[in-house]
Scaffold this active site. Structure first.
Site, mmCIF file in Angstrom:
data_model
loop_
_atom_site.group_PDB
_atom_site.id
_atom_site.type_symbol
_atom_site.label_atom_id
_atom_site.label_comp_id
_atom_site.label_asym_id
_atom_site.label_seq_id
_atom_site.Cartn_x
_atom_site.Cartn_y
_atom_site.Cartn_z
ATOM 1 N N GLN A 4 0.819 -1.210 0.000
ATOM 2 C CA GLN A 4 0.000 0.000 0.000
ATOM 3 C C GLN A 4 0.852 1.259 0.000
ATOM 4 O OE1 GLN A 4 -2.616 1.490 3.417
ATOM 5 N NE2 GLN A 4 -4.164 0.557 2.066
ATOM 6 N N CYS A 34 -7.111 6.764 5.364
ATOM 7 C CA CYS A 34 -6.672 6.888 6.761
ATOM 8 C C CYS A 34 -7.133 8.211 7.370
ATOM 9 C CB CYS A 34 -5.155 6.778 6.841
ATOM 10 S SG CYS A 34 -4.542 6.815 8.555
ATOM 11 N N LYS A 75 -8.180 2.421 -1.647
ATOM 12 C CA LYS A 75 -8.947 2.386 -0.399
ATOM 13 C C LYS A 75 -9.381 3.821 -0.092
ATOM 14 C CE LYS A 75 -10.475 1.208 3.740
ATOM 15 N NZ LYS A 75 -9.613 0.686 4.814
ATOM 16 N N GLY A 141 -15.730 -1.589 7.250
ATOM 17 C CA GLY A 141 -16.305 -0.875 8.390
ATOM 18 C C GLY A 141 -17.262 -1.730 9.192
ATOM 19 N N ASP A 142 -16.995 -1.901 10.489
ATOM 20 C CA ASP A 142 -17.818 -2.684 11.418
ATOM 21 C C ASP A 142 -17.776 -4.178 11.115
ATOM 22 O OD1 ASP A 142 -18.528 -0.379 12.732
ATOM 23 O OD2 ASP A 142 -20.511 -0.203 11.802
ATOM 24 N N ARG A 165 -9.673 -3.689 11.610
ATOM 25 C CA ARG A 165 -9.492 -3.792 13.063
ATOM 26 C C ARG A 165 -10.007 -5.116 13.614
ATOM 27 N NH1 ARG A 165 -12.497 0.815 15.722
ATOM 28 N NH2 ARG A 165 -13.870 0.591 13.931
#
Length: 280
Positions: A4, A34, A75, A141-142, A165
């Site tokens: 990346q 980011c 991204k 996300g999530d 994450r």
């Protein structure tokens, strides 16, 4: 394996992409997502969503540099904020990226201003996928459990999911998600398997950072790994107290010698559109 790129100056991206290609990476990804303060203050990452002309210049430079057989991907978040200008900028970059030959775009359902506060907007991801048609869109996300990954695919229709994450301290989530997609039952890794992975992770980190820095780097990972242990509260405290490499190995000897069933890490705030049950 993808490499990346993140930076501020467009003219730096071409040479950097060339170096990644020469290093053998199979995919070159550009980070316009980011939201971290120090990244934004240096006009990197998500900052580029506020300047579509510069963003598209970067994309062109990377795609023109990288050999045609190597995919270039992007991204991005759904915008800087919730303004109409931000939405216009998003789609200018989104459509322009595909027009310049990008193979796929990962879209995170939060704005840059949100950082990680509030839910990822899966409805927006659904709209983006409908807008993109046959082009490859990956949602983000999530995604903290295999169930949430399946739910995003079901709700949004995206072509794939990007777990970020949710993989910290839980690298098993990838295989578990793949198994769940195939209709297989899934279970958390037992303590013995957890020890094997944690030990391998620690040794790789020690090789890279050295004995003096490895514990500060690995402490946060240990805290996340502890969530899978049946005695997670005590194990978490033990990892927090670690100060040396010897201390780290003592934690493994104390808490990861006797085998026992593991547990799935709790999801405290699942996405509102997910079928995931919140942790009590």
């Amino acid at each position: 394996v993808g490499g990346q790129l993140m930076g501020s100056e467009p003219e730096e991206f071409g040479p950097a992409a060339r170096r990644l290609v020469e290093s053998g990476f199979h995919v070159i990804d550009i980070n316009f997502g980011c939201p971290v303060k120090k990244v934004m203050s240096r006009c990197r990452g998500g900052y580029h969503l506020s300047q579509p002309e510069v963003a598209l210049d970067i994309i062109s430079r990377v795609r023109d540099t990288v050999p045609a057989e190597i995919p270039v991907t992007l991204k991005m978040r759904r915008g800087i904020d919730d303004s109409s200008e931000s939405a216009d900028n998003f789609f200018m970059i989104f459509d322009g990226a595909y027009a310049r030959g990008l193979s796929a775009i990962t879209v995170h359902g939060r704005t840059v201003d949100q950082k990680y506060v509030g839910p990822s907007n899966w409805e927006f991801l659904k709209q983006v996928k409908q807008h993109a048609g046959e082009k490859t869109v990956i949602g983000s996300g999530d995604l903290f459990s295999p169930q949430s990954c399946l739910d995003m695919l079901r709700v949004t229709g995206v072509d794939g999911v990007s777990i970020a994450r949710g993989a910290i301290g839980n690298p098993w989530i990838f295989q578990q998600t793949a198994d769940l997609l195939r209709g297989k039952s899934i279970s958390p890794p037992d303590v013995t398997e957890q020890r094997e992975v944690i030990s391998a992770h620690f040794e790789l980190a020690r090789e890279f950072y050295g004995d003096k820095k490895v514990c500060n780097t690995m402490r946060k990972f240990g805290i996340f790994y502890s969530e899978l242990h049946p005695q997670y509260a005590e194990v978490k405290k033990a990892f927090i107290a670690v100060k040396t490499a010897a201390d780290w190995l003592k934690v493994l000897d104390q808490w990861y010698t006797e085998n026992a069933p593991g547990r799935f890490p709790p999801v405290e705030k699942p996405n509102p559109l997910s079928l995931e049950t919140p942790a009590v």
